[in-house]
Each structure stands twice: as structure tokens, then as C-alpha cells.
Write a protein that holds these residues in place. Structure first.
Motif, PDB file in Angstrom:
ATOM      1  N   GLU A 157       0.839  -1.192   0.000  1.00 29.88           N
ATOM      2  CA  GLU A 157       0.000   0.000   0.000  1.00 29.88           C
ATOM      3  C   GLU A 157       0.877   1.246   0.000  1.00 29.88           C
ATOM      4  O   GLU A 157       1.813   1.355   0.796  1.00 29.88           O
ATOM      5  CB  GLU A 157      -0.899   0.007   1.235  1.00 29.88           C
ATOM      6  CG  GLU A 157      -1.793   1.232   1.296  1.00 29.88           C
ATOM      7  CD  GLU A 157      -2.673   1.262   2.533  1.00 29.88           C
ATOM      8  OE1 GLU A 157      -3.547   2.137   2.585  1.00 29.88           O
ATOM      9  OE2 GLU A 157      -2.484   0.425   3.438  1.00 29.88           O
ATOM     10  N   LEU A 205       1.219   4.575   1.287  1.00 29.50           N
ATOM     11  CA  LEU A 205       0.605   5.163   2.474  1.00 29.50           C
ATOM     12  C   LEU A 205       0.035   6.552   2.230  1.00 29.50           C
ATOM     13  O   LEU A 205      -0.973   6.923   2.828  1.00 29.50           O
ATOM     14  CB  LEU A 205       1.611   5.190   3.626  1.00 29.50           C
ATOM     15  CG  LEU A 205       2.074   3.809   4.107  1.00 29.50           C
ATOM     16  CD1 LEU A 205       3.071   3.961   5.247  1.00 29.50           C
ATOM     17  CD2 LEU A 205       0.906   2.950   4.525  1.00 29.50           C
ATOM     18  N   GLY A 242      -2.930   5.853  -0.645  1.00 30.39           N
ATOM     19  CA  GLY A 242      -3.912   4.840  -0.294  1.00 30.39           C
ATOM     20  C   GLY A 242      -4.124   3.785  -1.358  1.00 30.39           C
ATOM     21  O   GLY A 242      -5.023   2.960  -1.243  1.00 30.39           O
ATOM     22  N   LYS A 243      -3.298   3.785  -2.405  1.00 31.54           N
ATOM     23  CA  LYS A 243      -3.431   2.800  -3.488  1.00 31.54           C
ATOM     24  C   LYS A 243      -2.632   1.549  -3.149  1.00 31.54           C
ATOM     25  O   LYS A 243      -1.601   1.630  -2.485  1.00 31.54           O
ATOM     26  CB  LYS A 243      -2.927   3.375  -4.805  1.00 31.54           C
ATOM     27  CG  LYS A 243      -3.757   4.524  -5.312  1.00 31.54           C
ATOM     28  CD  LYS A 243      -3.232   5.017  -6.630  1.00 31.54           C
ATOM     29  CE  LYS A 243      -4.078   6.181  -7.124  1.00 31.54           C
ATOM     30  NZ  LYS A 243      -3.611   6.683  -8.410  1.00 31.54           N
ATOM     31  N   CYS A 244      -3.120   0.413  -3.622  1.00 34.68           N
ATOM     32  CA  CYS A 244      -2.444  -0.864  -3.389  1.00 34.68           C
ATOM     33  C   CYS A 244      -1.909  -1.422  -4.698  1.00 34.68           C
ATOM     34  O   CYS A 244      -2.555  -1.287  -5.742  1.00 34.68           O
ATOM     35  CB  CYS A 244      -3.403  -1.859  -2.753  1.00 34.68           C
ATOM     36  SG  CYS A 244      -3.857  -1.411  -1.073  1.00 34.68           S
ATOM     37  N   LYS A 248       0.755  -5.136   3.027  1.00 33.29           N
ATOM     38  CA  LYS A 248      -0.533  -5.345   3.679  1.00 33.29           C
ATOM     39  C   LYS A 248      -0.574  -6.743   4.270  1.00 33.29           C
ATOM     40  O   LYS A 248      -0.089  -7.687   3.664  1.00 33.29           O
ATOM     41  CB  LYS A 248      -1.678  -5.166   2.695  1.00 33.29           C
ATOM     42  CG  LYS A 248      -1.727  -3.731   2.193  1.00 33.29           C
ATOM     43  CD  LYS A 248      -3.017  -3.204   1.753  1.00 33.29           C
ATOM     44  CE  LYS A 248      -4.199  -3.574   2.502  1.00 33.29           C
ATOM     45  NZ  LYS A 248      -4.973  -2.449   3.002  1.00 33.29           N
TER      46      LYS A 248
END
Length: 79
Positions: free
Chosen positions: A40, A42, A45-47, A77
Motif C-alpha cells: 500500500e 501510504l 492509499g493505493k495498493c 498489507k
């Protein structure tokens, strides 16, 4: 780029030298991540999958200006 020994966290620093009109998206390929893990970004907020980050890379923003610097902090994650 720095990766923790347990491959839990990574810190990527990028400086864009040449910016010109009608630029396409630049990708920065990462190294040393766990290929099967999900990471992720931080701040955004994209994975991303570790394999995708190492094979295709992470997209850099398209902005005008020279010597723009970016720092991306990634965290693996948990399942």
C-alpha cells in the motif's frame, strides 16, 4: 530505494530531471520486494502487487517543472 530486511516497508525517492510538454506517464521499477505480497502506498492509499511494482513500476505524477521530487512510502498489507 530502501527496503526493510523483512520486506515489510519500502521507501522510494524520485527526482524528475526533464519535464516537457505532452509527456507520457513515467514508471519507476522497484527492486527487493516480495513478489506475491500486496503493498500500500501510504500517502495515496493505493495498493499494488509486489510483482507489478518490480516488473511494470509505480507511476509518477505528470506535472510541469524541473527537479520535482517525490517520496513514496510502501507498507506490505497483512493477509
Amino acid at each position: 530505494m530502501f527496503v526493510s530486511e523483512d520486506m515489510e516497508r519500502a521507501l522510494v525517492n524520485v527526482v524528475m530531471f526533464e519535464i516537457h510538454g505532452n509527456m507520457t506517464v513515467n514508471y519507476v521499477k522497484l527492486k527487493g520486494l516480495e513478489a506475491s505480497a500486496l503493498y500500500e502506498d501510504l500517502a495515496a492509499g493505493k495498493c499494488y502487487h509486489g510483482n507489478a511494482l518490480m516488473e511494470a513500476g509505480v507511476p509518477m505524477p505528470v506535472e510541469m517543472g524541473e527537479y520535482l521530487a517525490y517520496q513514496i512510502e510502501l507498507r506490505r498489507k497483512q493477509d
